[in-house]
Design a protein around this motif. Structure first.
Motif, short mmCIF file in Angstrom:
data_model
loop_
_atom_site.label_atom_id
_atom_site.label_comp_id
_atom_site.label_asym_id
_atom_site.label_seq_id
_atom_site.Cartn_x
_atom_site.Cartn_y
_atom_site.Cartn_z
N LEU A 1 -2.39 6.96 2.76
CA LEU A 1 -2.84 7.61 3.52
C LEU A 1 -4.06 7.53 4.23
N ALA A 2 -4.99 7.40 3.35
CA ALA A 2 -6.55 7.20 3.42
C ALA A 2 -6.83 6.12 4.37
N ASN A 3 -5.96 4.85 4.01
CA ASN A 3 -6.16 3.69 4.74
C ASN A 3 -5.55 4.01 6.04
N ASP A 4 -4.34 4.85 6.41
CA ASP A 4 -3.91 5.05 7.61
C ASP A 4 -4.93 5.60 8.26
N ILE A 5 -5.47 6.70 7.83
CA ILE A 5 -6.46 7.48 8.47
C ILE A 5 -7.88 6.52 9.00
N MET B 1 0.98 -1.31 0.03
CA MET B 1 0.09 0.09 -0.06
C MET B 1 0.82 1.24 0.16
N LYS B 2 2.07 1.10 -0.06
CA LYS B 2 3.34 2.45 0.04
C LYS B 2 3.58 2.62 -1.37
N HIS B 3 2.96 1.98 -2.45
CA HIS B 3 3.11 2.38 -3.78
C HIS B 3 2.35 3.60 -4.08
N THR B 4 2.87 4.14 -5.13
CA THR B 4 2.20 5.54 -5.61
C THR B 4 1.01 5.19 -6.38
N ILE B 5 0.09 6.11 -6.64
CA ILE B 5 -1.14 5.68 -7.40
C ILE B 5 -1.02 5.03 -8.61
N LYS B 6 0.14 5.90 -9.38
CA LYS B 6 0.68 5.48 -10.72
C LYS B 6 1.08 4.01 -10.58
N GLU B 7 1.66 3.77 -9.72
CA GLU B 7 2.45 2.29 -9.53
C GLU B 7 1.08 1.25 -9.46
N LEU B 8 0.04 1.55 -8.92
CA LEU B 8 -0.83 0.57 -8.84
C LEU B 8 -1.55 0.12 -10.14
N PRO B 9 -2.05 -1.21 -10.42
CA PRO B 9 -2.82 -1.65 -11.43
C PRO B 9 -3.91 -0.88 -11.57
N GLU B 10 -4.19 -0.27 -12.86
CA GLU B 10 -5.39 0.79 -13.12
C GLU B 10 -6.63 0.29 -12.62
N SER B 11 -6.87 -1.20 -12.24
CA SER B 11 -8.08 -1.56 -11.73
C SER B 11 -8.34 -1.27 -10.13
N GLU B 12 -7.13 -0.68 -9.73
CA GLU B 12 -7.19 -0.36 -8.29
C GLU B 12 -7.07 0.99 -8.07
N ARG B 13 -6.93 1.70 -8.81
CA ARG B 13 -6.82 3.26 -8.94
C ARG B 13 -8.09 3.77 -8.56
N PRO B 14 -8.51 4.60 -7.42
CA PRO B 14 -9.59 5.14 -7.07
C PRO B 14 -10.24 5.85 -8.26
N TYR B 15 -9.26 6.85 -9.03
CA TYR B 15 -10.14 7.60 -9.89
C TYR B 15 -10.71 6.93 -10.96
N GLY C 1 -0.94 12.28 -1.40
CA GLY C 1 -0.43 11.79 0.01
C GLY C 1 0.66 12.56 0.47
N THR C 2 1.66 11.96 1.10
CA THR C 2 2.81 12.51 1.53
C THR C 2 4.01 11.84 1.12
N ARG C 3 5.20 12.45 1.48
CA ARG C 3 6.37 11.59 0.62
C ARG C 3 6.49 10.25 1.10
N GLY C 4 6.44 9.60 0.15
CA GLY C 4 6.50 8.12 0.09
C GLY C 4 5.39 7.41 0.38
N VAL C 5 4.23 8.20 0.44
CA VAL C 5 2.88 7.44 1.01
C VAL C 5 2.03 7.97 -0.07
N SER C 6 1.22 6.85 -0.94
CA SER C 6 0.19 7.52 -1.62
C SER C 6 -0.92 8.10 -0.94
N SER C 7 -2.03 8.72 -1.70
CA SER C 7 -3.20 9.28 -1.18
C SER C 7 -4.04 7.99 -0.68
N LEU C 8 -4.01 7.14 -1.20
CA LEU C 8 -4.69 5.77 -0.95
C LEU C 8 -4.05 5.15 0.22
#
Length: 236
Positions: free
Chosen positions: A48-52, A1-15, A39-46
């Motif tokens: 970070l959202a999971n951490d929240i 889950m520490k991947h950037t959004i762009k590194e995720l498979p397209e099927s897993e990208r929220p947008y 997100g923040t440095r080294g952490v994608s928005s997804l």
């Protein structure tokens, strides 16, 4: 889950998922990720959202409701949430309450306590202290104004008929509806609620300004004094 959004498979990208399947298909974390945008440095928005959301699991109000009950300083304790993101999260909570009120407003009827309860439900059910609101009506039953009368414990020391009717006279009101919340979630009137309501009602009858109802908001439930036969003079 520490991947950037762009590194995720397209099927897993929220947008992309939102565009493909609709916003209702997104999980709570995915919705947060879209709104937070980055997100923040080294952490994608997804991530970070999971951490929240994981942080909220440990709070007294798990899930998205935890955001509504968290202060800015509480939110900043989450790794990756600074001042800006904490403000974003608080604004998400406030926006959700305003959307709920706006959606309930077209059905608002002073003849029907359930419509008034629906209008105030999201605004009041998450409050951690009691608020007393007064809706003031003219002789055509149009809303002239709504006022926050007290914040804290609703009791005779903090809210008096004199204060209420001074405000009513100032607004040229001919009738009133009181609304307040019970932070514990149970809207059953306390002895003090009943006593204060009777005092306010009797004072209004002398002044010719009628108390039409007193509605107590709990967690997804309410009690109307009029519906319970505990008050007179409601709109017919």
């Amino acid at each position: 889950m520490k991947h950037t959004i762009k590194e995720l498979p397209e099927s897993e990208r929220p947008y992309e998922k939102c565009i493909r399947e609709g916003e209702s298909a997104l999980s709570d974390s995915e919705l947060l990720a879209v709104i937070l945008r980055c997100g923040t440095r080294g952490v994608s928005s997804l991530a970070l959202a999971n951490d929240i959301m994981n942080y909220m699991k440990e709070s007294s109000y798990p899930g998205l409701a935890g955001i509504l009950h968290s202060s800015l300083s509480d939110l900043r304790k989450i790794h990756g949430v600074g001042k800006v993101k904490a403000v974003q999260l608080k604004c998400i909570g406030e926006l959700s309450k305003r959307i709920s009120s706006a959606a309930a407003k077209p059905a608002l009827s002073f003849h029907h306590p359930d419509s008034i309860a629906a209008y105030y439900m999201e605004q009041l059910r998450h409050q951690e202290q009691e608020l007393m609101i007064c809706m003031m009506l003219d002789n055509q039953n149009h809303l002239l104004a709504e006022r926050l009368l007290s914040k804290g414990t609703v009791n005779a020391a903090l809210i008096t008929p004199r204060e209420i009717y001074m405000e009513a006279v100032r607004c040229h009101a001919v009738s009133l509806i009181l609304i307040h919340n019970h932070p514990g979630g149970n809207p059953a009137p306390s002895r003090n609620d009943i006593l204060i309501t009777d005092q306010i009602y009797q004072a209004g009858e002398i002044l010719g300004i009628h108390l039409l109802d007193h509605i107590i908001i709990g967690d997804h439930q309410y009690v109307s004094f009029k519906e319970q036969g505990m008050i007179s003079g409601y709109l017919e």
